[in-house]
Scaffold this motif. Sequence first.
Motif, PDB file in Angstrom:
ATOM      1  N   PHE A   1      26.393 -13.869  42.309  1.00  0.00           N
ATOM      2  CA  PHE A   1      27.963 -13.450  42.953  1.00  0.00           C
ATOM      3  C   PHE A   1      28.784 -14.572  42.546  1.00  0.00           C
ATOM      4  N   SER A   2      29.949 -14.868  42.518  1.00  0.00           N
ATOM      5  CA  SER A   2      30.445 -15.586  42.009  1.00  0.00           C
ATOM      6  C   SER A   2      31.585 -16.185  42.602  1.00  0.00           C
ATOM      7  N   TYR A   3      31.677 -16.915  42.654  1.00  0.00           N
ATOM      8  CA  TYR A   3      33.452 -18.010  43.680  1.00  0.00           C
ATOM      9  C   TYR A   3      34.170 -18.617  42.957  1.00  0.00           C
ATOM     10  N   ALA A   4      35.405 -17.713  43.234  1.00  0.00           N
ATOM     11  CA  ALA A   4      36.498 -18.360  41.964  1.00  0.00           C
ATOM     12  C   ALA A   4      36.728 -18.527  40.564  1.00  0.00           C
TER      13      ALA A   4
ATOM     14  N   SER B   1      34.340 -19.621  38.802  1.00  0.00           N
ATOM     15  CA  SER B   1      34.052 -21.348  38.090  1.00  0.00           C
ATOM     16  C   SER B   1      32.300 -20.920  38.840  1.00  0.00           C
ATOM     17  N   LYS B   2      31.820 -20.937  39.746  1.00  0.00           N
ATOM     18  CA  LYS B   2      31.007 -21.330  40.755  1.00  0.00           C
ATOM     19  C   LYS B   2      29.850 -20.719  41.163  1.00  0.00           C
ATOM     20  N   GLU B   3      28.683 -19.876  40.337  1.00  0.00           N
ATOM     21  CA  GLU B   3      27.587 -19.086  40.458  1.00  0.00           C
ATOM     22  C   GLU B   3      26.987 -19.431  41.277  1.00  0.00           C
ATOM     23  N   TYR B   4      26.243 -18.325  42.885  1.00  0.00           N
ATOM     24  CA  TYR B   4      25.612 -18.595  43.831  1.00  0.00           C
ATOM     25  C   TYR B   4      24.860 -16.941  44.001  1.00  0.00           C
ATOM     26  N   PHE B   5      23.457 -17.362  44.384  1.00  0.00           N
ATOM     27  CA  PHE B   5      22.846 -15.767  44.712  1.00  0.00           C
ATOM     28  C   PHE B   5      23.308 -15.449  46.063  1.00  0.00           C
ATOM     29  N   ALA B   6      22.527 -14.557  46.508  1.00  0.00           N
ATOM     30  CA  ALA B   6      22.762 -13.659  48.130  1.00  0.00           C
ATOM     31  C   ALA B   6      21.044 -12.887  47.826  1.00  0.00           C
ATOM     32  N   TYR B   7      20.757 -12.988  48.974  1.00  0.00           N
ATOM     33  CA  TYR B   7      19.601 -11.748  49.496  1.00  0.00           C
ATOM     34  C   TYR B   7      19.050 -11.084  49.978  1.00  0.00           C
ATOM     35  N   ILE B   8      18.127  -9.649  49.812  1.00  0.00           N
ATOM     36  CA  ILE B   8      18.232  -9.599  50.786  1.00  0.00           C
ATOM     37  C   ILE B   8      16.665  -9.407  50.830  1.00  0.00           C
ATOM     38  N   CYS B   9      16.314 -10.070  52.506  1.00  0.00           N
ATOM     39  CA  CYS B   9      14.963  -9.835  52.492  1.00  0.00           C
ATOM     40  C   CYS B   9      14.105  -8.604  53.683  1.00  0.00           C
ATOM     41  N   ARG B  10      13.043  -8.998  53.493  1.00  0.00           N
ATOM     42  CA  ARG B  10      12.891  -7.953  54.614  1.00  0.00           C
ATOM     43  C   ARG B  10      12.539  -8.723  56.564  1.00  0.00           C
ATOM     44  N   ALA B  11      13.193  -8.129  57.153  1.00  0.00           N
ATOM     45  CA  ALA B  11      12.653  -8.862  58.622  1.00  0.00           C
ATOM     46  C   ALA B  11      12.095  -7.820  59.810  1.00  0.00           C
ATOM     47  N   ASP B  12      11.658  -8.620  60.700  1.00  0.00           N
ATOM     48  CA  ASP B  12      10.989  -7.742  61.712  1.00  0.00           C
ATOM     49  C   ASP B  12      11.819  -8.067  62.851  1.00  0.00           C
TER      50      ASP B  12
ATOM     51  N   ILE C   1      27.101 -22.429  47.463  1.00  0.00           N
ATOM     52  CA  ILE C   1      27.700 -22.565  47.398  1.00  0.00           C
ATOM     53  C   ILE C   1      28.031 -23.623  46.444  1.00  0.00           C
ATOM     54  N   SER C   2      27.205 -24.872  47.248  1.00  0.00           N
ATOM     55  CA  SER C   2      28.069 -26.435  46.736  1.00  0.00           C
ATOM     56  C   SER C   2      26.634 -26.161  45.846  1.00  0.00           C
ATOM     57  N   SER C   3      25.148 -26.408  46.146  1.00  0.00           N
ATOM     58  CA  SER C   3      23.900 -26.954  45.875  1.00  0.00           C
ATOM     59  C   SER C   3      22.993 -26.113  45.437  1.00  0.00           C
ATOM     60  N   ALA C   4      22.510 -25.638  44.388  1.00  0.00           N
ATOM     61  CA  ALA C   4      21.248 -24.595  44.159  1.00  0.00           C
ATOM     62  C   ALA C   4      20.381 -25.092  45.304  1.00  0.00           C
TER      63      ALA C   4
ATOM     64  N   ASP D   1      33.161 -10.202  48.368  1.00  0.00           N
ATOM     65  CA  ASP D   1      34.113 -10.559  48.329  1.00  0.00           C
ATOM     66  C   ASP D   1      32.897 -11.647  46.811  1.00  0.00           C
ATOM     67  N   GLY D   2      32.816 -11.733  45.253  1.00  0.00           N
ATOM     68  CA  GLY D   2      32.237 -11.806  44.154  1.00  0.00           C
ATOM     69  C   GLY D   2      31.034 -11.088  44.292  1.00  0.00           C
ATOM     70  N   PHE D   3      30.677 -10.202  44.488  1.00  0.00           N
ATOM     71  CA  PHE D   3      29.696  -9.689  43.960  1.00  0.00           C
ATOM     72  C   PHE D   3      29.412  -9.405  42.666  1.00  0.00           C
ATOM     73  N   VAL D   4      28.748 -10.010  42.289  1.00  0.00           N
ATOM     74  CA  VAL D   4      28.663  -9.912  39.835  1.00  0.00           C
ATOM     75  C   VAL D   4      27.912  -8.315  39.641  1.00  0.00           C
ATOM     76  N   LYS D   5      26.665  -9.111  40.008  1.00  0.00           N
ATOM     77  CA  LYS D   5      26.156  -7.994  39.649  1.00  0.00           C
ATOM     78  C   LYS D   5      24.545  -8.530  40.832  1.00  0.00           C
ATOM     79  N   TRP D   6      23.198  -7.072  40.639  1.00  0.00           N
ATOM     80  CA  TRP D   6      22.385  -7.383  41.084  1.00  0.00           C
ATOM     81  C   TRP D   6      20.732  -8.201  39.523  1.00  0.00           C
TER      82      TRP D   6
END
Length: 98
Positions: free
Chosen positions: A19-22, A24-35, A65-68, A92-97
């Motif tokens: 993902f990209s915020y404004a 200028s800042k990249e961050y990640f999203a994760y899809i996790c298995r859950a029960d 967004i502010s920290s890895a 909002d902000g999705f870039v790619k998988w």
Amino acid sequence: MPSKSGCKEEDKIVKTALFSYAESKEYFAYICRADFMPGSGDFEDEDAIANDKECDCFEIRLGNISSAKGCLASAGFAESLDQAVRKVESLDGFVKWL
């Protein structure tokens, strides 16, 4: 214990998105298995919606967004991987998988 992604060790990261915020800042999203899928908790909802349920499902976790590293936020749950993918791609902000 949560991992860097925020998913519990026993839950598996299925997909990771960039993902990209404004732009200028990249961050990640994760899809996790859950029960476990939390219900709405609203007494006016039907039981199937209001009550928590144990099931195979997927949780969407957003990176900080502010920290890895550090705290991550949940962006909701989905009953199928396809549904989770569509939800992530609509944020909002999705870039790619990755």
